[in-house]
Design a protein around this motif. Structure first.
Motif, mmCIF file in Angstrom:
data_model
loop_
_atom_site.group_PDB
_atom_site.id
_atom_site.type_symbol
_atom_site.label_atom_id
_atom_site.label_comp_id
_atom_site.label_asym_id
_atom_site.label_seq_id
_atom_site.Cartn_x
_atom_site.Cartn_y
_atom_site.Cartn_z
ATOM 1 N N ARG A 1 0.836 -1.206 0.000
ATOM 2 C CA ARG A 1 0.000 0.000 0.000
ATOM 3 C C ARG A 1 0.868 1.252 0.000
ATOM 4 N NH1 ARG A 1 -3.740 -0.335 5.006
ATOM 5 N NH2 ARG A 1 -4.577 1.631 4.251
ATOM 6 N N LEU A 2 1.914 1.246 0.814
ATOM 7 C CA LEU A 2 2.791 2.407 0.904
ATOM 8 C C LEU A 2 3.493 2.671 -0.425
ATOM 9 C CD1 LEU A 2 3.821 4.621 2.757
ATOM 10 C CD2 LEU A 2 5.560 3.027 3.596
ATOM 11 N N ALA A 3 3.943 1.609 -1.079
ATOM 12 C CA ALA A 3 4.593 1.765 -2.389
ATOM 13 C C ALA A 3 3.631 2.369 -3.407
ATOM 14 C CB ALA A 3 5.110 0.419 -2.874
ATOM 15 N N LYS A 4 2.386 1.957 -3.359
ATOM 16 C CA LYS A 4 1.378 2.500 -4.279
ATOM 17 C C LYS A 4 1.204 4.003 -4.053
ATOM 18 C CE LYS A 4 -3.349 1.662 -5.832
ATOM 19 N NZ LYS A 4 -4.550 0.847 -5.665
ATOM 20 N N LEU A 5 1.200 4.418 -2.793
ATOM 21 C CA LEU A 5 1.029 5.832 -2.457
ATOM 22 C C LEU A 5 2.268 6.656 -2.808
ATOM 23 C CD1 LEU A 5 -0.707 5.407 1.008
ATOM 24 C CD2 LEU A 5 -1.793 5.885 -1.194
ATOM 25 N N CYS A 6 3.427 6.006 -2.845
ATOM 26 C CA CYS A 6 4.681 6.688 -3.166
ATOM 27 C C CYS A 6 5.073 6.528 -4.632
ATOM 28 C CB CYS A 6 5.809 6.144 -2.283
ATOM 29 S SG CYS A 6 5.630 6.572 -0.541
ATOM 30 N N PHE A 7 4.223 5.866 -5.413
ATOM 31 C CA PHE A 7 4.485 5.646 -6.831
ATOM 32 C C PHE A 7 5.870 5.007 -7.030
ATOM 33 C CE2 PHE A 7 0.898 8.366 -6.972
ATOM 34 C CZ PHE A 7 0.257 8.121 -8.166
ATOM 35 N N ASP B 1 -6.622 10.351 3.170
ATOM 36 C CA ASP B 1 -6.443 11.404 2.159
ATOM 37 C C ASP B 1 -5.564 10.902 1.018
ATOM 38 O OD1 ASP B 1 -7.929 13.191 3.721
ATOM 39 O OD2 ASP B 1 -6.145 14.142 4.587
ATOM 40 N N ALA B 2 -4.472 10.229 1.361
ATOM 41 C CA ALA B 2 -3.541 9.724 0.345
ATOM 42 C C ALA B 2 -4.205 8.657 -0.520
ATOM 43 C CB ALA B 2 -2.299 9.157 1.021
ATOM 44 N N LYS C 1 -7.039 6.794 -5.534
ATOM 45 C CA LYS C 1 -8.310 6.267 -6.054
ATOM 46 C C LYS C 1 -8.926 7.228 -7.075
ATOM 47 C CE LYS C 1 -12.924 5.480 -4.366
ATOM 48 N NZ LYS C 1 -13.769 5.524 -3.186
ATOM 49 N N ASN C 2 -8.750 8.526 -6.851
ATOM 50 C CA ASN C 2 -9.332 9.537 -7.736
ATOM 51 C C ASN C 2 -8.420 9.923 -8.892
ATOM 52 O OD1 ASN C 2 -11.746 9.659 -6.328
ATOM 53 N ND2 ASN C 2 -11.014 11.257 -4.955
ATOM 54 N N GLY C 3 -7.354 9.159 -9.103
ATOM 55 C CA GLY C 3 -6.534 9.372 -10.289
ATOM 56 C C GLY C 3 -5.291 10.211 -10.116
ATOM 57 N N ALA C 4 -4.746 10.275 -8.909
ATOM 58 C CA ALA C 4 -3.487 10.999 -8.737
ATOM 59 C C ALA C 4 -2.468 10.450 -9.721
ATOM 60 C CB ALA C 4 -2.982 10.843 -7.302
ATOM 61 N N ASN C 5 -1.717 11.342 -10.349
ATOM 62 C CA ASN C 5 -0.755 10.945 -11.376
ATOM 63 C C ASN C 5 0.677 10.853 -10.886
ATOM 64 O OD1 ASN C 5 -2.615 10.769 -13.551
ATOM 65 N ND2 ASN C 5 -2.693 13.005 -13.564
ATOM 66 N N SER C 6 0.934 11.314 -9.662
ATOM 67 C CA SER C 6 2.303 11.330 -9.165
ATOM 68 C C SER C 6 2.308 11.360 -7.648
ATOM 69 C CB SER C 6 3.046 12.559 -9.690
ATOM 70 O OG SER C 6 2.513 13.730 -9.101
ATOM 71 N N VAL C 7 3.484 11.120 -7.093
ATOM 72 C CA VAL C 7 3.635 11.205 -5.651
ATOM 73 C C VAL C 7 3.391 12.639 -5.179
ATOM 74 C CG1 VAL C 7 6.139 11.516 -5.658
ATOM 75 C CG2 VAL C 7 5.059 10.432 -3.711
ATOM 76 N N GLY C 8 3.693 13.608 -6.035
ATOM 77 C CA GLY C 8 3.407 15.008 -5.697
ATOM 78 C C GLY C 8 1.919 15.254 -5.491
ATOM 79 N N ASP C 9 1.083 14.596 -6.310
ATOM 80 C CA ASP C 9 -0.368 14.712 -6.137
ATOM 81 C C ASP C 9 -0.808 14.141 -4.786
ATOM 82 O OD1 ASP C 9 -0.558 15.841 -8.666
ATOM 83 O OD2 ASP C 9 -1.220 13.976 -9.629
ATOM 84 N N VAL C 10 -0.158 13.059 -4.369
ATOM 85 C CA VAL C 10 -0.482 12.445 -3.084
ATOM 86 C C VAL C 10 -0.092 13.380 -1.944
ATOM 87 C CG1 VAL C 10 -0.001 10.495 -1.539
ATOM 88 C CG2 VAL C 10 -0.336 10.091 -3.984
#
Length: 138
Positions: A44-50, A106-107, A112-121
């Protein structure tokens, strides 16, 4: 066994606190919902950090000493290191555990809503913090 999260902020360096957070994320027996809500597993963490799960594993074991600053920002925010999750003046409405849970929500919502980068997260986490501070101070 790790030390309490409250003691960690007083007795550990930032790198030690990151290691403690990652240790708790990787802890076996995550079946308890409370643990899952504030300590994402490495996948999960890797997914959030791209990034790849192996990157998170290498960071946790110390094999990878150079960490992308945005990845570090996500880990620090989710762990409650920075911005601190226990700022009593900002977060009187919840304890640091609840704030970490909300940051993780939030992350995950951003991804889920289509963040394109770790910056978006990171932006989503910071926006959530700002909204909670606004709500608190009217």
């Amino acid at each position: 066994m790790g030390i309490s999260h409250a003691r960690a902020s007083l007795e550990q360096s930032i790198s030690e606190r990151i290691s403690e957070f990652l240790r708790r994320c990787n802890k076996r027996g995550h079946s308890h919902p409370l643990h899952q809500k504030q300590f994402p597993n490495y996948t999960r963490l890797a997914k959030l950090c791209f990034c790849n799960k192996s990157t998170i594993t290498r960071i946790a074991t110390g094999e990878q000493s150079k960490v992308d600053k945005e990845t570090l920002d996500v880990i620090c925010a989710l762990s409650g290191i920075s911005p601190p999750a226990s700022l009593k003046k900002l977060f009187l409405h919840c304890d640091d555990m609840q704030e970490r849970q909300r940051r993780l929500e939030d992350a995950e919502e951003a991804v889920k809503n289509g963040a394109n980068s770790v910056g978006d997260v990171i932006d989503a986490i910071m926006f959530g913090i700002q909204q909670r501070v606004k709500e608190l101070h009217g």
